[in-house]
Design a protein around this motif. Structure first.
Motif, mmCIF file in Angstrom:
data_model
loop_
_atom_site.group_PDB
_atom_site.id
_atom_site.type_symbol
_atom_site.label_atom_id
_atom_site.label_comp_id
_atom_site.label_asym_id
_atom_site.label_seq_id
_atom_site.Cartn_x
_atom_site.Cartn_y
_atom_site.Cartn_z
ATOM 1 N N TYR A 188 -25.572 -19.266 17.599
ATOM 2 C CA TYR A 188 -25.127 -19.969 18.806
ATOM 3 C C TYR A 188 -24.014 -19.201 19.516
ATOM 4 C CZ TYR A 188 -24.503 -24.112 21.722
ATOM 5 O OH TYR A 188 -24.444 -24.979 22.780
ATOM 6 N N ASN A 189 -23.182 -18.558 18.726
ATOM 7 C CA ASN A 189 -22.162 -17.620 19.221
ATOM 8 C C ASN A 189 -21.187 -18.227 20.246
ATOM 9 O OD1 ASN A 189 -20.930 -15.083 19.184
ATOM 10 N ND2 ASN A 189 -22.118 -14.351 20.916
ATOM 11 N N GLN A 190 -20.802 -19.486 20.011
ATOM 12 C CA GLN A 190 -19.814 -20.120 20.880
ATOM 13 C C GLN A 190 -18.751 -20.847 20.067
ATOM 14 O OE1 GLN A 190 -21.439 -22.270 24.245
ATOM 15 N NE2 GLN A 190 -23.204 -20.921 24.311
ATOM 16 N N TRP A 240 -26.322 -20.760 11.896
ATOM 17 C CA TRP A 240 -26.487 -21.357 13.215
ATOM 18 C C TRP A 240 -25.271 -21.104 14.098
ATOM 19 C CZ3 TRP A 240 -28.282 -26.661 10.917
ATOM 20 C CH2 TRP A 240 -29.574 -26.511 10.400
ATOM 21 N N HIS A 250 -32.966 -19.314 18.955
ATOM 22 C CA HIS A 250 -31.775 -19.986 19.447
ATOM 23 C C HIS A 250 -31.709 -21.441 18.989
ATOM 24 C CE1 HIS A 250 -34.606 -20.985 22.698
ATOM 25 N NE2 HIS A 250 -33.802 -21.959 23.031
ATOM 26 N N ILE A 251 -30.582 -22.070 19.303
ATOM 27 C CA ILE A 251 -30.307 -23.432 18.877
ATOM 28 C C ILE A 251 -29.886 -24.239 20.099
ATOM 29 C CG2 ILE A 251 -28.736 -24.845 17.481
ATOM 30 C CD1 ILE A 251 -28.570 -22.305 15.642
ATOM 31 N N ILE A 252 -30.371 -25.461 20.157
ATOM 32 C CA ILE A 252 -29.951 -26.382 21.215
ATOM 33 C C ILE A 252 -29.173 -27.505 20.543
ATOM 34 C CG2 ILE A 252 -30.713 -27.973 23.014
ATOM 35 C CD1 ILE A 252 -33.262 -26.169 23.241
ATOM 36 N N ILE A 253 -27.955 -27.714 21.005
ATOM 37 C CA ILE A 253 -27.103 -28.771 20.454
ATOM 38 C C ILE A 253 -27.019 -29.895 21.476
ATOM 39 C CG2 ILE A 253 -24.806 -29.349 19.590
ATOM 40 C CD1 ILE A 253 -24.442 -26.379 18.894
ATOM 41 N N PHE A 302 -20.438 -27.641 17.247
ATOM 42 C CA PHE A 302 -21.172 -28.223 16.130
ATOM 43 C C PHE A 302 -20.554 -29.525 15.620
ATOM 44 C CE2 PHE A 302 -22.886 -24.041 16.328
ATOM 45 C CZ PHE A 302 -24.208 -24.199 15.934
ATOM 46 N N LEU A 348 -29.836 -31.588 16.837
ATOM 47 C CA LEU A 348 -29.908 -30.123 16.794
ATOM 48 C C LEU A 348 -31.384 -29.754 16.870
ATOM 49 C CD1 LEU A 348 -27.542 -29.260 13.801
ATOM 50 C CD2 LEU A 348 -27.156 -28.654 16.180
#
Length: 114
Positions: free
Chosen positions: A48-50, A44, A101-104, A55, A95
């Motif tokens: 998410y790549n940030q 993840w 993609h992922i939404i946090i 997280f 999450l």
């Protein structure tokens, strides 16, 4: 779609209500009882790549007790996922895990786009 939450978290409750009102199909997962694994978290974070910081539940008690504010910037991905997988309360919630993609966290305007 997988919704990972802590049922007593007010933000998670709002997000869950939003998903239900939109009649979306999703599975739920209790973030403490079924804490994400090392492999899931690492995957993840890459998707998410940030970085690792998004997280972490930076406003949580466990985060503060462990003094992570001063340690997080020097932490490797492997160190971060090991720590996150050890305690679901360290993970930012909710999450929402989608195919690509992922939404946090929960922002109404983002959930409206689902």
């Amino acid at each position: 779609m997988e919704f990972i939450w802590y049922p007593r978290c007010s933000t998670c409750i709002k997000a869950n209500k939003h998903l239900l009102e939109k009649h979306l199909t999703f599975t739920t997962r209790h973030i403490v009882e079924q804490t994400p694994s090392l492999e899931e978290l690492k995957n993840w974070i890459q998707i998410y790549n940030q970085g690792i910081k998004p997280f972490f539940n930076t406003s949580g008690q466990v985060y503060r007790q462990l003094g992570l504010k001063d340690k997080i910037n020097d932490m490797s991905i492997d160190e971060a996922v090991k720590l996150l997988a050890s305690n679901g309360m360290l993970i930012k919630r909710p999450l929402l895990i989608l195919d690509d993609h992922i939404i946090i966290g929960y922002k109404k305007e983002i959930y409206e786009q689902l």
